[in-house]
Design a protein around this motif. Structure first.
Motif, mmCIF file in Angstrom:
data_model
loop_
_atom_site.group_PDB
_atom_site.id
_atom_site.type_symbol
_atom_site.label_atom_id
_atom_site.label_comp_id
_atom_site.label_asym_id
_atom_site.label_seq_id
_atom_site.Cartn_x
_atom_site.Cartn_y
_atom_site.Cartn_z
ATOM 1 N N SER A 19 -14.587 27.742 -35.784
ATOM 2 C CA SER A 19 -15.006 26.499 -35.144
ATOM 3 C C SER A 19 -16.404 26.637 -34.572
ATOM 4 O O SER A 19 -17.174 25.684 -34.562
ATOM 5 C CB SER A 19 -14.032 26.118 -34.015
ATOM 6 O OG SER A 19 -13.976 27.148 -33.052
ATOM 7 N N GLY A 20 -16.753 27.832 -34.124
ATOM 8 C CA GLY A 20 -18.092 28.023 -33.579
ATOM 9 C C GLY A 20 -19.121 28.239 -34.663
ATOM 10 O O GLY A 20 -20.309 28.163 -34.414
ATOM 11 N N CYS A 21 -18.715 28.559 -35.881
ATOM 12 C CA CYS A 21 -19.664 28.817 -36.962
ATOM 13 C C CYS A 21 -19.687 27.689 -37.968
ATOM 14 O O CYS A 21 -20.248 27.823 -39.052
ATOM 15 C CB CYS A 21 -19.306 30.116 -37.672
ATOM 16 S SG CYS A 21 -19.366 31.550 -36.581
ATOM 17 N N GLY A 22 -19.010 26.578 -37.647
ATOM 18 C CA GLY A 22 -19.070 25.403 -38.513
ATOM 19 C C GLY A 22 -18.141 25.471 -39.697
ATOM 20 O O GLY A 22 -18.301 24.734 -40.662
ATOM 21 N N GLY A 23 -17.152 26.386 -39.691
ATOM 22 C CA GLY A 23 -16.234 26.486 -40.808
ATOM 23 C C GLY A 23 -14.824 26.164 -40.410
ATOM 24 O O GLY A 23 -14.529 25.896 -39.252
ATOM 25 N N SER A 24 -13.908 26.123 -41.392
ATOM 26 C CA SER A 24 -12.494 25.895 -41.133
ATOM 27 C C SER A 24 -11.718 27.133 -41.558
ATOM 28 O O SER A 24 -12.292 28.100 -42.060
ATOM 29 C CB SER A 24 -12.011 24.668 -41.910
ATOM 30 O OG SER A 24 -12.220 24.840 -43.302
ATOM 31 N N GLU A 25 -10.418 27.111 -41.381
ATOM 32 C CA GLU A 25 -9.598 28.303 -41.618
ATOM 33 C C GLU A 25 -9.639 28.770 -43.065
ATOM 34 O O GLU A 25 -9.503 29.945 -43.347
ATOM 35 C CB GLU A 25 -8.157 28.025 -41.187
ATOM 36 C CG GLU A 25 -8.013 27.894 -39.673
ATOM 37 C CD GLU A 25 -6.564 27.697 -39.263
ATOM 38 O OE1 GLU A 25 -5.705 27.665 -40.171
ATOM 39 O OE2 GLU A 25 -6.302 27.592 -38.063
ATOM 40 N N ASP A 26 -9.815 27.828 -44.026
ATOM 41 C CA ASP A 26 -9.846 28.249 -45.428
ATOM 42 C C ASP A 26 -11.262 28.560 -45.904
ATOM 43 O O ASP A 26 -11.512 28.773 -47.086
ATOM 44 C CB ASP A 26 -9.225 27.178 -46.329
ATOM 45 C CG ASP A 26 -9.977 25.852 -46.252
ATOM 46 O OD1 ASP A 26 -10.993 25.785 -45.530
ATOM 47 O OD2 ASP A 26 -9.546 24.885 -46.922
ATOM 48 N N GLY A 27 -12.205 28.582 -44.956
ATOM 49 C CA GLY A 27 -13.567 28.955 -45.303
ATOM 50 C C GLY A 27 -14.462 27.806 -45.698
ATOM 51 O O GLY A 27 -15.662 27.989 -45.915
ATOM 52 N N THR A 28 -13.925 26.581 -45.827
ATOM 53 C CA THR A 28 -14.750 25.421 -46.189
ATOM 54 C C THR A 28 -15.419 24.862 -44.944
ATOM 55 O O THR A 28 -14.916 25.019 -43.833
ATOM 56 C CB THR A 28 -13.883 24.324 -46.837
ATOM 57 O OG1 THR A 28 -12.869 23.927 -45.901
ATOM 58 C CG2 THR A 28 -13.245 24.822 -48.115
ATOM 59 N N PRO A 29 -16.578 24.216 -45.117
ATOM 60 C CA PRO A 29 -17.275 23.638 -43.953
ATOM 61 C C PRO A 29 -16.420 22.585 -43.257
ATOM 62 O O PRO A 29 -15.656 21.857 -43.900
ATOM 63 C CB PRO A 29 -18.522 23.004 -44.583
ATOM 64 C CG PRO A 29 -18.683 23.669 -45.912
ATOM 65 C CD PRO A 29 -17.298 23.984 -46.371
ATOM 66 N N LYS A 30 -16.546 22.512 -41.937
ATOM 67 C CA LYS A 30 -15.828 21.488 -41.193
ATOM 68 C C LYS A 30 -16.453 20.134 -41.465
ATOM 69 O O LYS A 30 -17.669 20.022 -41.606
ATOM 70 C CB LYS A 30 -15.880 21.788 -39.693
ATOM 71 C CG LYS A 30 -15.049 22.978 -39.263
ATOM 72 C CD LYS A 30 -15.115 23.175 -37.778
ATOM 73 C CE LYS A 30 -14.433 22.052 -37.039
ATOM 74 N NZ LYS A 30 -14.405 22.295 -35.568
ATOM 75 N N PRO A 31 -15.648 19.065 -41.550
ATOM 76 C CA PRO A 31 -16.221 17.733 -41.755
ATOM 77 C C PRO A 31 -17.015 17.293 -40.530
ATOM 78 O O PRO A 31 -16.736 17.723 -39.408
ATOM 79 C CB PRO A 31 -14.981 16.848 -41.964
ATOM 80 C CG PRO A 31 -13.866 17.580 -41.281
ATOM 81 C CD PRO A 31 -14.177 19.030 -41.470
ATOM 82 N N ILE A 32 -17.989 16.451 -40.768
ATOM 83 C CA ILE A 32 -18.753 15.869 -39.669
ATOM 84 C C ILE A 32 -17.927 14.729 -39.070
ATOM 85 O O ILE A 32 -17.557 13.781 -39.769
ATOM 86 C CB ILE A 32 -20.108 15.333 -40.165
ATOM 87 C CG1 ILE A 32 -20.982 16.476 -40.680
ATOM 88 C CG2 ILE A 32 -20.841 14.584 -39.051
ATOM 89 C CD1 ILE A 32 -22.310 16.030 -41.250
ATOM 90 N N SER A 33 -17.608 14.813 -37.808
ATOM 91 C CA SER A 33 -16.835 13.772 -37.130
ATOM 92 C C SER A 33 -17.788 12.726 -36.571
ATOM 93 O O SER A 33 -18.739 13.064 -35.859
ATOM 94 C CB SER A 33 -16.001 14.376 -35.991
ATOM 95 O OG SER A 33 -15.047 15.278 -36.506
ATOM 96 N N ILE A 34 -17.547 11.449 -36.904
ATOM 97 C CA ILE A 34 -18.431 10.386 -36.425
ATOM 98 C C ILE A 34 -17.614 9.216 -35.867
ATOM 99 O O ILE A 34 -16.497 8.936 -36.307
ATOM 100 C CB ILE A 34 -19.379 9.867 -37.523
ATOM 101 C CG1 ILE A 34 -18.597 9.242 -38.682
ATOM 102 C CG2 ILE A 34 -20.271 10.977 -38.044
ATOM 103 C CD1 ILE A 34 -19.493 8.542 -39.677
ATOM 104 N N SER A 35 -18.204 8.546 -34.901
ATOM 105 C CA SER A 35 -17.606 7.348 -34.320
ATOM 106 C C SER A 35 -18.247 6.113 -34.947
ATOM 107 O O SER A 35 -19.449 6.073 -35.188
ATOM 108 C CB SER A 35 -17.844 7.333 -32.804
ATOM 109 O OG SER A 35 -19.231 7.458 -32.510
#
Length: 334
Positions: A19-35
């Motif tokens: 979470s601090g390096c911009g990734g998820s548990e399976d190694g893929t990038p985290k999605p950009i969350s937007i309002s």
């Protein structure tokens, strides 16, 4: 050796704290969350339908790289604060009436000059064309990206006392109007007594006789049930009220090319959905008014209203010149 060990340890720590390096548990990038915010408009309004569609399509076209969430009514503040939040990046995408954006790009007021447009088809062709793109482009230097123009609709006149056919019929009416100087001048030139009342207090003010009338698109007259205390409606269509769909430039700059392409596609779909809702609410609104026994003047003396109304253009042209008006008239073939 120590440097290699430190580097390896850092990589392990990073993988263990994705979470601090911009990734998820399976190694893929985290999605950009937007309002995505509808200003102060509810979910069943043209703005609300557009926001709902935009969120659905962003999540679909983004392919898991965008995680959009819709916010309606004043869930994240009113329309005025939303515009400020778009500039500082605490709101990602938002839509509101163009008057709320006029403090940032005052030139956008050209679209709300009296009788600038004769039909929805004409207005939409202009805001989707070169003039609209020029106006949207002005937002970039204000730390915002102009995405599209949506709309509230053409404004109609309602009052409690009489049928409005001619300008003479407006004289003496205490009218709740938009606060923009051009709009105040417009109603003063018709002989009305314009005043500012918050939309949340409009029904009560009409009911109690604090004011005699108001002007709003049919969608607002019907959704707020203003016709219950306004037995007369005149289809003056005196002002077209667009909405600006804006995005924080701070958020936009985080998108890669694929995400920007997904955004463009989603905006096109959402714009169509919002406008389709306007069309439907206009048609349904007339039926609702007729069934409620409201007196509707379908053909007031538009030429008279238009001739006097256009005299207020000088309030705009004295500050911003005639260039935008000339471009709009040229695009209309005038």
């Amino acid at each position: 050796m120590k440097k290699k060990l430190s580097l390896g340890l850092a990589m392990v720590i990073c993988m263990g704290a994705l979470s601090g390096c911009g990734g998820s548990e399976d190694g893929t990038p985290k999605p950009i969350s937007i309002s995505v915010v509808s200003g102060s408009m509810s979910e069943n309004t043209p703005a609300g339908v557009g926001v709902k569609t935009l969120v659905e399509k962003l999540n679909e076209y983004g392919g898991g790289t965008i995680e959009a969430t819709a916010y309606y009514d004043t869930a994240l503040g009113d329309a005025k604060s939303m515009v400020q939040s778009l500039q500082n990046g605490t709101v990602d995408i938002g839509v509101a009436g163009s008057s709320y954006f006029s403090s940032i790009v005052p030139e956008v007021q050209v679209l709300e000059l009296p009788y600038m447009f004769d039909s929805y088809e004409q207005a939409r062709s202009i805001v989707d064309g070169e003039v609209g793109q020029e106006l949207l482009g002005m937002f970039e230097v204000k730390n915002m990206v102009g995405l599209s123009f949506w709309e509230i609709g053409f404004r109609q006149l309602s009052n409690k006392d009489r049928e409005i056919v001619n300008v003479e019929d407006v004289k003496g009416l205490k009218m709740r109007t938009l606060t923009a100087p051009v709009q105040v001048s417009l109603w003063e030139s018709y002989g009305a007594l314009p005043t500012s009342i918050d939309s949340s207090e409009l029904y009560t003010s009409l009911q109690q006789g604090v004011i005699d009338g108001q002007e709003n698109p049919l969608s607002e007259i019907v959704s707020k049930k203003l016709y219950e205390v306004q037995p007369h409606v005149s289809m003056t269509a005196h002002v077209y009220t667009p909405m600006v769909l804006g995005m924080s430039k701070l958020t936009y700059d985080k998108f890669d090319d694929a995400q920007k392409e997904a955004l463009n596609k989603a905006v096109l779909d959402a714009t169509k959905a919002s406008r389709d809702t306007v069309n439907q609410m206009e048609a349904d609104g007339l039926v609702t008014l007729q069934e409620a026994g409201v007196s509707i003047v379908m053909e007031p003396n538009i030429d008279e209203f238009k001739e006097i109304g256009k005299e207020s253009y000088t309030i705009f042209t004295e500050k911003y010149g005639n260039e935008l008006i000339d471009k709009i008239n040229a695009a209309k073939g005038e």
